[in-house]
Design a protein around this motif. Structure first.
Motif, PDB file in Angstrom:
ATOM      1  N   ALA A   1     -83.755 -41.913  40.095  1.00 10.16           N
ATOM      2  CA  ALA A   1     -84.888 -42.706  39.618  1.00 10.16           C
ATOM      3  C   ALA A   1     -86.210 -41.973  39.791  1.00 10.16           C
ATOM      4  O   ALA A   1     -87.071 -42.006  38.898  1.00 10.16           O
ATOM      5  CB  ALA A   1     -84.934 -44.047  40.343  1.00 10.16           C
ATOM      6  N   ILE A   2     -86.393 -41.304  40.923  1.00  9.60           N
ATOM      7  CA  ILE A   2     -87.687 -40.687  41.243  1.00  9.60           C
ATOM      8  C   ILE A   2     -87.682 -39.184  40.993  1.00  9.60           C
ATOM      9  O   ILE A   2     -88.540 -38.659  40.275  1.00  9.60           O
ATOM     10  CB  ILE A   2     -88.067 -40.969  42.713  1.00  9.60           C
ATOM     11  CG1 ILE A   2     -88.154 -42.478  42.964  1.00  9.60           C
ATOM     12  CG2 ILE A   2     -89.387 -40.284  43.057  1.00  9.60           C
ATOM     13  CD1 ILE A   2     -89.165 -43.198  42.111  1.00  9.60           C
ATOM     14  N   ASP A   3     -86.737 -38.467  41.573  1.00  8.27           N
ATOM     15  CA  ASP A   3     -86.733 -37.004  41.461  1.00  8.27           C
ATOM     16  C   ASP A   3     -86.486 -36.541  40.029  1.00  8.27           C
ATOM     17  O   ASP A   3     -86.923 -35.449  39.646  1.00  8.27           O
ATOM     18  CB  ASP A   3     -85.674 -36.405  42.389  1.00  8.27           C
ATOM     19  CG  ASP A   3     -85.993 -36.632  43.853  1.00  8.27           C
ATOM     20  OD1 ASP A   3     -87.169 -36.512  44.219  1.00  8.27           O
ATOM     21  OD2 ASP A   3     -85.067 -36.944  44.635  1.00  8.27           O
ATOM     22  N   HIS A   4     -85.781 -37.372  39.241  1.00  5.82           N
ATOM     23  CA  HIS A   4     -85.544 -36.976  37.863  1.00  5.82           C
ATOM     24  C   HIS A   4     -86.288 -37.852  36.851  1.00  5.82           C
ATOM     25  O   HIS A   4     -87.222 -37.406  36.197  1.00  5.82           O
ATOM     26  CB  HIS A   4     -84.049 -36.983  37.541  1.00  5.82           C
ATOM     27  CG  HIS A   4     -83.784 -36.628  36.110  1.00  5.82           C
ATOM     28  ND1 HIS A   4     -83.347 -37.542  35.173  1.00  5.82           N
ATOM     29  CD2 HIS A   4     -83.964 -35.467  35.429  1.00  5.82           C
ATOM     30  CE1 HIS A   4     -83.241 -36.955  33.997  1.00  5.82           C
ATOM     31  NE2 HIS A   4     -83.610 -35.698  34.119  1.00  5.82           N
ATOM     32  N   ARG A   5     -85.894 -39.139  36.721  1.00  3.09           N
ATOM     33  CA  ARG A   5     -86.412 -39.937  35.609  1.00  3.09           C
ATOM     34  C   ARG A   5     -87.922 -40.132  35.655  1.00  3.09           C
ATOM     35  O   ARG A   5     -88.607 -40.009  34.626  1.00  3.09           O
ATOM     36  CB  ARG A   5     -85.709 -41.294  35.551  1.00  3.09           C
ATOM     37  CG  ARG A   5     -84.274 -41.218  35.064  1.00  3.09           C
ATOM     38  CD  ARG A   5     -83.747 -42.591  34.708  1.00  3.09           C
ATOM     39  NE  ARG A   5     -83.767 -43.511  35.841  1.00  3.09           N
ATOM     40  CZ  ARG A   5     -82.783 -43.622  36.733  1.00  3.09           C
ATOM     41  NH1 ARG A   5     -81.711 -42.847  36.645  1.00  3.09           N
ATOM     42  NH2 ARG A   5     -82.868 -44.495  37.724  1.00  3.09           N
TER      43      ARG A   5
ATOM     44  N   GLN B   1     -90.833 -47.368  36.972  1.00  4.61           N
ATOM     45  CA  GLN B   1     -90.745 -48.201  35.776  1.00  4.61           C
ATOM     46  C   GLN B   1     -91.195 -47.399  34.547  1.00  4.61           C
ATOM     47  O   GLN B   1     -92.226 -46.732  34.579  1.00  4.61           O
ATOM     48  CB  GLN B   1     -91.612 -49.451  35.923  1.00  4.61           C
ATOM     49  CG  GLN B   1     -91.162 -50.393  37.023  1.00  4.61           C
ATOM     50  CD  GLN B   1     -89.748 -50.900  36.792  1.00  4.61           C
ATOM     51  OE1 GLN B   1     -89.396 -51.306  35.678  1.00  4.61           O
ATOM     52  NE2 GLN B   1     -88.936 -50.878  37.840  1.00  4.61           N
ATOM     53  N   PRO B   2     -90.434 -47.453  33.464  1.00  2.00           N
ATOM     54  CA  PRO B   2     -90.799 -46.701  32.258  1.00  2.00           C
ATOM     55  C   PRO B   2     -92.200 -47.064  31.771  1.00  2.00           C
ATOM     56  O   PRO B   2     -92.608 -48.220  31.805  1.00  2.00           O
ATOM     57  CB  PRO B   2     -89.732 -47.130  31.244  1.00  2.00           C
ATOM     58  CG  PRO B   2     -88.567 -47.570  32.072  1.00  2.00           C
ATOM     59  CD  PRO B   2     -89.165 -48.182  33.301  1.00  2.00           C
ATOM     60  N   GLY B   3     -92.915 -46.055  31.308  1.00  3.66           N
ATOM     61  CA  GLY B   3     -94.232 -46.264  30.719  1.00  3.66           C
ATOM     62  C   GLY B   3     -95.381 -46.265  31.695  1.00  3.66           C
ATOM     63  O   GLY B   3     -96.539 -46.316  31.269  1.00  3.66           O
ATOM     64  N   THR B   4     -95.103 -46.161  33.001  1.00  5.63           N
ATOM     65  CA  THR B   4     -96.185 -46.257  33.988  1.00  5.63           C
ATOM     66  C   THR B   4     -97.144 -45.079  33.899  1.00  5.63           C
ATOM     67  O   THR B   4     -98.368 -45.257  33.913  1.00  5.63           O
ATOM     68  CB  THR B   4     -95.608 -46.368  35.404  1.00  5.63           C
ATOM     69  OG1 THR B   4     -94.791 -47.535  35.496  1.00  5.63           O
ATOM     70  CG2 THR B   4     -96.723 -46.459  36.442  1.00  5.63           C
TER      71      THR B   4
END
Length: 326
Positions: free
Chosen positions: A100-104, A67-70
């Motif tokens: 979602a995980i490896d990049h963002r 999730q963004p901002g975590t």
């Protein structure tokens, strides 16, 4: 080689702390006297006390890193942090999870680290990125490019293979069943490294100036092992005769082709699930045919002699522990 510089302790943010390798890194950081903070994703079936018990001495911050901002919220709450060490990886390798995980998630973690004045970022990656053909490899490479372009003292560590990934047939051989190999079991090789030895190597990266801003492949003690070598080792340790069951590599090709076709023909609402299965098959096909050693472009082959080694634990040591029930 470990640094000859004096080690400096500090506050370290550890990502991916609840995985097997993450827990080993947490132990190694604590043993060096670092204050370890871990950003932990909520886990189905595990309570907060259970997770905390698996990470003694580690301060836990709970949040969904996807999730963004975590990471930003974690660093804002934690206070000054010297370095980020990431053992975080997608759980499946499928496209949605990988990006979602490896990049963002990593990219947002890097942005947060820069915003809060973090000086170092040590990234646990994978040696298979040297010959990328899979979605998760592309996602990892996209983040690595961002990390390399940053002003941080980054280190990217690419281990050859984990003991855990080579342990799936231990019980099978113990029971007298054949060890499954592709072809004759000699087409690929790796130099596996233990969780503890890799953790030591990763923690050493914090204080070794020679490792900064470098991509570092690393394996465990020699020699490199083929699947046939692994089968022979298990046969010897279990007292079973060496039994191999060859699996045609073409079988994987057929599975990949069939699932890829099915994904194109499947209605949109179910397509993602079928595409994920096709990607799992591609991942299996990749590891069945590619060695986890350093690839030499000049000779066009994988070379054990170019693959650095560290540590002292061997796959035989690990197999003995498993067979003893530890």
């Amino acid at each position: 080689m470990a640094s000859t510089e004096p080690a400096a302790t500090g506050r370290i943010l550890l990502l991916g702390a609840t995985g097997t390798q993450g827990r080993a890194v947490a132990r190694a950081l604590c043993a060096r006297g670092h204050e370890v903070l871990a950003l932990v994703r909520p886990q189905a079936g595990r309570s907060i006390p259970e997770v905390a018990a698996s990470l003694p001495g580690v301060a836990l911050f709970w949040g969904d890193i996807a999730q963004p901002g975590t990471v930003t919220a974690c660093l804002a709450q934690a206070g000054p942090v010297r370095a980020v060490v990431s053992c975080l990886a997608s759980r499946t390798g499928a496209a949605e999870d990988a990006w979602a995980i490896d990049h963002r998630a990593h990219a947002e973690g890097l942005d947060a680290a820069r915003a809060f004045g973090v000086r170092q970022f040590v990234q646990l990656s994978a040696i298979c990125l040297q010959r990328p053909r899979l979605v998760f490899q592309q996602a990892k490479l996209a983040f690595e490019a961002q990390l390399q372009a940053s002003a941080l003292d980054w280190v990217i560590v690419r281990p050859t293979a984990y003991f855990k990934s080579l342990s799936g047939q231990v019980e099978r051989v113990r029971r007298g069943r054949a060890f499954l190999v592709f072809g004759d079991g000699t087409a690929t090789a790796c130099r596996p490294i233990s969780d503890a030895d890799l953790a030591t190597y990763l923690v050493d990266c914090l204080d070794d100036p020679r490792r900064q801003r470098r991509i570092l492949p690393i394996g465990g003690p020699p020699p490199a092992l083929t699947p046939r070598d692994q089968a022979s080792l298990l046969a010897e340790l279990t007292g079973q005769p060496l039994r191999l069951r060859p699996v045609p590599i073409g079988l994987l090709d057929a599975i990949v082709a069939g699932l890829s076709l099915a994904a194109r023909l499947t209605p949109r609402r179910w397509r993602a699930a079928v595409e994920a299965r096709a990607e799992y098959a591609r991942i299996g096909r990749y590891y069945a045919s590619e060695s986890m050693l350093v690839w030499d472009e000049a000779s066009g082959r994988y070379r054990e002699d170019l693959t650095p080694a560290t540590g002292h634990e061997t796959l035989a040591d690990h197999y003995r522990q498993l067979l003893a029930g530890h």
